[in-house]
Design a protein around this motif. Structure first.
Motif, PDB file in Angstrom:
ATOM      1  N   TYR A   1     -11.509   1.973  -0.262  1.00  0.00           N
ATOM      2  CA  TYR A   1     -10.247   2.647   0.008  1.00  0.00           C
ATOM      3  C   TYR A   1      -9.808   3.415  -1.230  1.00  0.00           C
ATOM      4  N   THR A   2      -9.402   4.668  -1.045  1.00  0.00           N
ATOM      5  CA  THR A   2      -8.905   5.502  -2.134  1.00  0.00           C
ATOM      6  C   THR A   2      -7.437   5.796  -1.887  1.00  0.00           C
ATOM      7  N   GLY A   3      -6.559   5.235  -2.711  1.00  0.00           N
ATOM      8  CA  GLY A   3      -5.130   5.352  -2.489  1.00  0.00           C
ATOM      9  C   GLY A   3      -4.448   6.334  -3.420  1.00  0.00           C
TER      10      GLY A   3
ATOM     11  N   TYR B   1      -7.961  -9.828  -2.756  1.00  0.00           N
ATOM     12  CA  TYR B   1      -8.978  -8.821  -2.489  1.00  0.00           C
ATOM     13  C   TYR B   1      -8.543  -7.418  -2.932  1.00  0.00           C
ATOM     14  N   TYR B   2      -7.242  -7.205  -3.196  1.00  0.00           N
ATOM     15  CA  TYR B   2      -6.791  -5.834  -3.436  1.00  0.00           C
ATOM     16  C   TYR B   2      -5.560  -5.677  -4.319  1.00  0.00           C
ATOM     17  N   LEU B   3      -4.813  -6.740  -4.582  1.00  0.00           N
ATOM     18  CA  LEU B   3      -3.522  -6.624  -5.234  1.00  0.00           C
ATOM     19  C   LEU B   3      -3.624  -5.877  -6.562  1.00  0.00           C
TER      20      LEU B   3
ATOM     21  N   ILE C   1      -1.107  -0.667   3.382  1.00  0.00           N
ATOM     22  CA  ILE C   1       0.222  -0.283   2.915  1.00  0.00           C
ATOM     23  C   ILE C   1       0.203  -0.258   1.388  1.00  0.00           C
ATOM     24  N   GLU C   2       0.644   0.857   0.822  1.00  0.00           N
ATOM     25  CA  GLU C   2       0.642   1.020  -0.621  1.00  0.00           C
ATOM     26  C   GLU C   2       2.012   0.677  -1.215  1.00  0.00           C
ATOM     27  N   GLU C   3       2.082   0.652  -2.534  1.00  0.00           N
ATOM     28  CA  GLU C   3       3.314   0.244  -3.214  1.00  0.00           C
ATOM     29  C   GLU C   3       4.492   1.163  -2.919  1.00  0.00           C
TER      30      GLU C   3
ATOM     31  N   LYS D   1      -0.580  -2.661  -1.584  1.00  0.00           N
ATOM     32  CA  LYS D   1       0.343  -3.792  -1.483  1.00  0.00           C
ATOM     33  C   LYS D   1      -0.049  -4.764  -0.372  1.00  0.00           C
ATOM     34  N   LYS D   2      -0.628  -4.239   0.722  1.00  0.00           N
ATOM     35  CA  LYS D   2      -0.956  -5.098   1.856  1.00  0.00           C
ATOM     36  C   LYS D   2      -2.062  -4.449   2.684  1.00  0.00           C
TER      37      LYS D   2
END
Length: 276
Positions: free
Chosen positions: A66-68, A105-107, A144-146, A73-74
């Motif tokens: 994933y490229t944000g 896994y992602y935080l 969901i991003e920050e 965040k979730k």
């Protein structure tokens, strides 16, 4: 009268064309509304890159990059049946709603690599008492991003019944000190034929000076002899896989890859243990 009929026919054609154009626009709107920022998801695997999942698996393998724009965040998954067979006593029309992937896994990552397995039966991790019915399912991945922005992608995957009567060791156990693993299964390729079968044994390395550090996961890969399956549609495979007799007690995974002609290999993951 002829002129009136011609006018009515002309108006009907115009109405039909207009309806068709509107339908196309609605279809395009619907298609575009399904995914949001799909370009942020790359290298998606659901079972494999061909989105095929053997029913005999204990879980559903999901993997993607994933490229944000901001840190994640979730992440959660939704699974719904689309076109599946009538479930038998030990099968279900599998449905999963808002399944949260653990934060570890992602935080605080901007571009996480997600590799996650959803169990078919949360009460029986490696040997499910119920499995999904065969057929097509829909997976929606939401990130969901920050900054509270959402990205999501939806893909269909298929639960397939290719493997049957799978046996690894005795009740998925191998006695410590053994120099082989006894394996047996049937495979059904339908009208297709088999071009290759590969075994991949995953284990925690216990020896110094190997490909990975002690305690990291390592693999042994073996291509099975062609005479067991080549150009067959429904082979019965019975093979003794050689292993190091010094393998320690513990849990292992045997991945079985079956390559049909012109298709991506179907991967079955089977848990096993080395015991006293």
């Amino acid at each position: 009268m002829k002129r009136m009929k011609s006018n009515l026919k002309f108006l009907a054609i115009i109405a039909f064309v207009g309806f068709s154009l509107q339908s196309c626009e609605n279809d395009e709107d619907l298609e575009n509304s399904i995914d949001q920022n799909p370009e942020r998801f790359e290298g998606l695997e659901i079972g494999n890159t061909d989105f095929k999942v053997p029913q005999f698996n204990p879980d559903l393998h999901i993997e993607f990059d994933y490229t944000g724009k901001t840190k994640v965040k979730k992440i959660y998954f939704d699974i719904n049946p689309v076109n599946v067979s009538e479930p038998s006593a030990d099968k279900v029309n599998w449905e999963v709603l808002v399944y949260l992937v653990p934060e570890s896994y992602y935080l605080n990552q901007l571009n996480p690599h997600i590799h996650y397995h959803i169990l078919f039966d949360s009460s029986n991790e490696t040997f499910p008492t119920v499995r999904p019915s065969e057929g097509v399912y829909n997976l929606k991945i939401t990130v969901i991003e920050e900054d509270n922005s959402e990205s999501y992608i939806t893909k269909e995957f298929e639960i397939i019944k290719k493997f049957s009567e799978v046996e690894v060791g005795v009740d998925n156990k191998v006695i410590a000190g053994s120099d082989e693993i006894d394996t047996e299964f049937y495979y059904n390729a339908g009208s297709n034929t088999i071009s290759e079968i590969k075994y991949e044994l995953w284990f925690e390395e216990w020896r110094e000076g190997q490909n990975v550090a002690v305690g990291e996961w390592d693999t042994i890969v073996i291509i099975l002899p062609e005479n067991l399956y080549e150009n067959q549609s429904n082979p019965h495979i019975h093979y003794h896989m050689a292993i190091d007799s010094g393998f320690p007690l513990g849990d292992y995974w045997l991945n079985i890859y079956v390559q049909e002609q012109g298709e991506e290999a179907v991967k079955l993951s089977v848990p096993l243990s080395i015991v006293e």
